[in-house]
Design an enzyme around this catalytic site. Structure first.
Site, PDB file in Angstrom:
ATOM      1  N   GLY A 298       1.308  -1.471   0.097  1.00  0.00           N
ATOM      2  CA  GLY A 298      -0.612  -0.054  -0.245  1.00  0.00           C
ATOM      3  C   GLY A 298       0.848   1.583   0.071  1.00  0.00           C
TER       4      GLY A 298
ATOM      5  CG  ASP B 166       0.125   2.057  -6.008  1.00  0.00           C
ATOM      6  OD1 ASP B 166      -0.438   1.447  -6.133  1.00  0.00           O
ATOM      7  OD2 ASP B 166       1.351   1.515  -4.753  1.00  0.00           O
TER       8      ASP B 166
ATOM      9  CG  ASN C 191      -4.923   1.660  -7.674  1.00  0.00           C
ATOM     10  OD1 ASN C 191      -3.604   1.996  -6.716  1.00  0.00           O
ATOM     11  ND2 ASN C 191      -5.380   1.163  -8.178  1.00  0.00           N
ATOM     12  CE  LYS C 192      -1.260  -4.321  -6.870  1.00  0.00           C
ATOM     13  NZ  LYS C 192       0.094  -4.744  -6.692  1.00  0.00           N
TER      14      LYS C 192
END
Lengths: 344, 344
Positions: free
Chosen positions: B45, B235, B245-246
């Site tokens: 995270g 991120d 991001n993921k």
């Protein structure tokens, strides 16, 4: 062996739940055993389910103690209900069972023994036709694949999903046999992982280069320009060209259109249901939440978590570039071209 | 406890690889141990990584045998390089390490002991600020959530992904605390299953109703009209508003726009990198293929299969409805509003 094989009055299935770890052959001697194999996905893939159900009807005829034709037909009706209740979405199941019932009802078959023999012959015919159909689709579809293409593929549509050879994977296989250098991006296809487990297993055996990816990564590769064409199978195609297929297919179709990538569905005309007007009329099977919450029996979520598990989704026809069938490639307007292909 | 906690000169982390099955606390006493925890995703995270790295710098200062300021700064530079090499995409890592280096370089700190004390205090400040930042984002973001909403959420963005409270999950939590009746659709988020493992675990504890779904099912639920808003973390956010991001986030963004569903990114301004002009300039981490080919150590693909495993993807700014930060919700044009939010 084939994924669905008739052997001396017994239906032999490759147990697809055990692959790629073990090759286990499941022997079914009753329509009940066939229905259970379909329900638990020991056999899966719309065309394979259709062929298995046809043999289930043949088994029902062989196992029925009926000594007159009317009694036998009643037993066959019961077996048909049982088999049709095994899974709700793929239409090949209903198509095959109804074709078997029509054959049984043939006035020319005078006694129970004639019906029994006719049904075994008909099931074998359905299986043989499926293989031939797949090879034809492979030929049509391979014209769309260029040397050097990377093909994105969802779920499993290969020899395992059919009697032999495959639908979307059959197209990939034909292109490979033609000497085209291709690469396959294999969606792992959660929750049942048919891509990682089955498609990877088939591609390894065929020597076709591939890479497994998480389902969520398809958009990444499309945006990077790494995908030339998307090929998927189908579980039911409505009269207007809407397609029900393994959950995740709709997402790929939306992504493909966003990136200008051709999106083709590969399915025999037996997957087209002219009685289903559009995708909203297709029943979508909701499977056990444990398929999401566990992987190979290992829990992946905390105890107490709940999941939803729709097994299929519907891709509206407007996202589909073309439907590759054994009668040729259908293009929009799909409603018209589907009617023509079915001779309606 | 918090996911990232300082305790008597030791950094304590909740080992997120073991959840939801076991609650294991990892104790890090050196910057090397912190870098390893980040690399292996024991801590993950973007905000949690940033805080952990800040404590890694504090540990570097405490463990350094340097007896003069220049030698200590050299040791800190080495620790900074080590920590920055642990993961490439999330910018909070670089932001936190650089902030620690700036603090260490403060001319007002005259001897090594003063630097050591200042760095411990600065890391604690970064952690405290993160919690405060999350609560502010929660307040801003919750204004977007209506009673009865179903929120689609990807990966984990909760207390575990931050020091405490969460970014996107913080917004959900605030709406829940405000008494709004909400439901969360939890993308399982392959390959590391942060949704099924971590987000489900947090939501269970918070008593917020949720349903886990396979990543490929998000489109199904959107098309059914079951999703009112999509909330994700980030991120790294580029100067033009593109968001890394993921992996899977981009797919959700494309689907959300297709269905007219608002798509919000929730991230502190420390996740914005004004030196990254756009998403194409964000390095995307490619992680070990075994994360795709195995789940909890169990192989899911045949031996010999290869996989690709991009850990993130980039969502272009044009798909994003707004970016919820601790300074308010930023709307397009993002480049302008990002510059203003950063005071540039």
């Amino acid at each position: 062996m084939r994924s669905v094989e008739w052997h001396d009055g017994v239906l032999r299935l490759i147990d697809q739940r055990r692959l790629p770890h073990e090759m286990v052959i499941l022997e079914c001697e009753t329509p009940e055993a066939v229905a259970e194999a379909i329900r638990t996905m020991a056999v899966r893939g719309a065309p394979a389910i259709g062929a298995a159900a046809a043999f289930g009807m043949a088994l029902a005829a062989l196992r029925s103690p009926a000594s007159d034709r009317a009694a036998l037909l009643r037993d066959l009706e019961a077996a048909a209900r049982l088999l049709k209740a095994s899974r709700p979405t793929a239409v090949n199941l209903f198509w095959a069972v109804d074709r078997m019932l029509r054959r049984a009802a043939d006035e020319g078959l005078e006694d129970p023994q004639a019906v029994r023999e006719a049904l075994v012959a008909e099931a074998i015919r359905i299986a043989e036709e499926d293989v031939e159909t797949n090879r034809r689709m492979g030929q049509y579809g391979a014209t769309l694949i260029r040397d050097g293409d990377t093909i994105l593929h969802h779920c499993n549509t290969g020899a395992l999903a059919t009697v032999d050879y495959g639908t979307a994977l059959g197209v990939i296989r034909t292109a490979h046999e033609q000497g085209k250098r291709i690469h396959v991006l294999v969606d792992e296809t959660r929750p049942r992982l048919q891509g990682a487990r089955l498609t990877a297993w088939e591609l390894l055996q065929l020597g076709i280069p591939f890479t497994v990816i998480a389902d969520g990564a398809a958009g990444y590769f499309m945006r990077k320009g790494k995908v030339n064409i998307v090929l998927v199978g189908a579980d039911r195609i409505a009269a207007n060209g809407d397609v029900a297929n393994k959950v995740g297919t709709y997402t790929l179709a939306v992504l493909a259109r966003e990136h200008g990538i051709p999106f083709y569905v590969v399915a025999p005309t037996s997957t087209i249901d002219p009685n289903t007007p559009n995708g909203d009329a297709i029943p979508i099977e909701e499977r056990d939440e444990r398929e999401v919450l566990e992987i190979e029996g290992v829990p992946i979520a905390p105890r107490g978590a709940r999941a939803a598990n729709p097994a299929f989704d519907v891709t509206p026809a407007r996202y589909i570039t073309g439907i590759i069938t054994e009668k040729g490639i259908l293009y929009p307007p799909f409603d018209l071209h589907i009617r023509r292909a079915l001779g309606l």
